[in-house]
Scaffold this active site. Structure first.
Site, PDB file in Angstrom:
ATOM      1  CG  ASN A  38      68.751 -23.977  36.443  1.00 42.98           C
ATOM      2  OD1 ASN A  38      69.212 -25.071  36.728  1.00 42.98           O
ATOM      3  ND2 ASN A  38      68.518 -23.614  35.189  1.00 42.98           N
ATOM      4  CG  HIS A  88      74.369 -25.440  37.961  1.00 47.45           C
ATOM      5  ND1 HIS A  88      75.173 -25.265  36.870  1.00 47.45           N
ATOM      6  CD2 HIS A  88      73.357 -24.549  37.837  1.00 47.45           C
ATOM      7  CE1 HIS A  88      74.679 -24.288  36.118  1.00 47.45           C
ATOM      8  NE2 HIS A  88      73.577 -23.835  36.696  1.00 47.45           N
ATOM      9  CG  HIS A 119      67.944 -26.846  29.896  1.00 46.11           C
ATOM     10  ND1 HIS A 119      68.889 -26.014  29.344  1.00 46.11           N
ATOM     11  CD2 HIS A 119      67.335 -27.448  28.853  1.00 46.11           C
ATOM     12  CE1 HIS A 119      68.843 -26.105  28.022  1.00 46.11           C
ATOM     13  NE2 HIS A 119      67.904 -26.982  27.705  1.00 46.11           N
ATOM     14  NE  ARG A 156      72.325 -28.929  27.234  1.00 42.43           N
ATOM     15  CZ  ARG A 156      72.628 -27.694  26.820  1.00 42.43           C
ATOM     16  NH1 ARG A 156      72.485 -26.669  27.642  1.00 42.43           N
ATOM     17  NH2 ARG A 156      73.092 -27.475  25.616  1.00 42.43           N
ATOM     18  NE  ARG A 187      75.407 -30.630  28.127  1.00 47.55           N
ATOM     19  CZ  ARG A 187      75.833 -29.530  27.519  1.00 47.55           C
ATOM     20  NH1 ARG A 187      76.247 -28.500  28.222  1.00 47.55           N
ATOM     21  NH2 ARG A 187      75.852 -29.457  26.203  1.00 47.55           N
ATOM     22  CD  GLU A 236      66.301 -22.989  31.876  1.00 51.23           C
ATOM     23  OE1 GLU A 236      67.287 -23.635  31.475  1.00 51.23           O
ATOM     24  OE2 GLU A 236      66.397 -22.060  32.675  1.00 51.23           O
ATOM     25  CB  THR A 275      71.322 -21.474  27.380  1.00 51.95           C
ATOM     26  OG1 THR A 275      70.819 -22.609  28.070  1.00 51.95           O
ATOM     27  CG2 THR A 275      70.411 -21.109  26.240  1.00 51.95           C
ATOM     28  CD  GLU A 317      64.708 -16.934  31.920  1.00 52.05           C
ATOM     29  OE1 GLU A 317      63.816 -17.782  32.115  1.00 52.05           O
ATOM     30  OE2 GLU A 317      65.896 -17.101  32.233  1.00 52.05           O
ATOM     31  CG  HIS A 327      72.437 -17.393  30.968  1.00 56.34           C
ATOM     32  ND1 HIS A 327      73.799 -17.274  30.915  1.00 56.34           N
ATOM     33  CD2 HIS A 327      72.167 -18.669  30.609  1.00 56.34           C
ATOM     34  CE1 HIS A 327      74.318 -18.416  30.526  1.00 56.34           C
ATOM     35  NE2 HIS A 327      73.353 -19.283  30.343  1.00 56.34           N
TER      36      HIS A 327
HETATM   37  N1  PXP Z   1      67.568 -18.967  32.400  1.00 58.31           N
HETATM   38  C1  PXP Z   1      67.809 -19.774  31.328  1.00 58.31           C
HETATM   39  C2  PXP Z   1      66.857 -19.727  30.189  1.00 58.31           C
HETATM   40  C3  PXP Z   1      68.912 -20.636  31.303  1.00 58.31           C
HETATM   41  O1  PXP Z   1      69.140 -21.412  30.225  1.00 58.31           O
HETATM   42  C4  PXP Z   1      69.752 -20.686  32.430  1.00 58.31           C
HETATM   43  C5  PXP Z   1      70.909 -21.653  32.433  1.00 58.31           C
HETATM   44  O2  PXP Z   1      70.427 -22.944  32.541  1.00 58.31           O
HETATM   45  C6  PXP Z   1      69.452 -19.853  33.531  1.00 58.31           C
HETATM   46  C7  PXP Z   1      68.370 -18.983  33.472  1.00 58.31           C
HETATM   47  C8  PXP Z   1      70.316 -19.843  34.750  1.00 58.31           C
HETATM   48  O3  PXP Z   1      71.592 -19.410  34.427  1.00 58.31           O
HETATM   49  P1  PXP Z   1      72.756 -19.458  35.504  1.00 58.31           P
HETATM   50  O4  PXP Z   1      73.002 -20.905  35.825  1.00 58.31           O
HETATM   51  O5  PXP Z   1      73.893 -18.793  34.807  1.00 58.31           O
HETATM   52  O6  PXP Z   1      72.268 -18.700  36.704  1.00 58.31           O
END
Ligand code: PXP
Length: 244
Positions: A7, A10, A43, A45, A49, A70, A101, A151, A190
């Site tokens: 992901n 960030h 994601h 959003r 953001r 996402e 999330t 998931e 997550h």
């Molecule tokens: N899976 C989902 C559905 C999420 O919403 C997120 C956060 O955006 C992640 C995985 C990844 O989470 P993390 O950034 O804590 O690894």
């Protein structure tokens, strides 16, 4: 071996802090793939953001592996997804005030909206996953939406300590088994990092993990390619198949 979706939200968070053009999640995705990522997750959003529409359009053109979007069951984002057609959409709940999330999607409470969103996306040829707490009744209800993937939300496991962590791991193991028996392809994500991933990769029902924060945080020190490679190595080292 369990697949790794990276992901890159960030990276966009840092860019948006200055409303600048760097760092660019599109470039980060290239490096993540070079490090061995099996997929790229973003994601989009409602409040934009971090990830912007431009990132989604460019990633659709440039991602060589698989693009997982996402998104909330929100009309604006659904229409964008239908236009862009990522490989997969993962439906998540979204609250404006949250830092990230906070929980799985409540499929029981929002059944009609979730089912309708799943069928619109699947009719457009997009695979659909539902981000869900490791809870049997939610999983059972999710079978009626038509989604092929779930998931499992690993946040409670990631945050727990001591005996609570063991309990949360058991909950995840049992939910993964139930989800597989119900016919789902089972992803997880997550809060996963270079330590807590070890017990997750031993859950044989899990097909893919999605990891963002810990990989992008490590990449500040070692670079994205290396941070992804280290996570891939850990997954390989501890997964049941690699030990055979
Ligand atoms: N899976 C989902 C559905 C999420 O919403 C997120 C956060 O955006 C992640 C995985 C990844 O989470 P993390 O950034 O804590 O690894």
């Amino acid at each position: 071996m369990i697949k790794l979706g990276v992901n890159v939200d960030h990276v966009a968070t840092v860019r948006q802090a200055r409303l600048s053009i760097e760092p660019d999640p599109v470039r980060a995705a290239v490096l993540a793939e070079l490090g061995g990522a099996d997929g790229i997750t973003i994601h989009l959003r409602e409040d934009r953001r971090h990830i912007q529409d431009r990132d989604l359009f460019l990633l659709k053109e440039t991602v060589k592996t698989r693009l997982n979007l996402e998104m909330a069951c929100n009309e604006d984002v659904i229409n964008i997804a239908l236009k862009v057609k990522p490989d997969m959409c993962t439906l998540v709940p979204e609250k404006r005030q949250e830092l990230t999330t906070e929980g799985g999607l409540d499929v029981i409470e929002n059944f009609n909206l979730v089912k309708d969103t799943v069928s619109r996306l699947m009719d457009a040829g997009i695979e659909v996953s539902i981000f869900i707490d490791p809870d049997e009744s939610q999983l059972e209800k999710a079978t009626y939406t038509g989604a092929k993937f779930v998931e499992l939300h690993t946040g409670a496991y990631a945050d727990a300590k001591g005996g609570e962590k063991i309990k949360e791991l058991k909950r995840l193991k049992s939910a993964a088994k139930i989800a597989k028996e119900l016919g789902f392809i089972v992803n997880a994500g997550h809060g996963l990092d270079y330590y807590n991933i070890i017990d997750i990769v031993k859950i044989k029902e899990i097909y893919e993990v999605n990891i963002g924060h810990s990989i992008i945080a490590r990449s500040i020190y070692v670079g994205i390619k290396e941070a992804v490679r280290e996570m891939k190595d850990l997954i390989c080292k501890h997964s049941l198949e690699c030990k055979k």
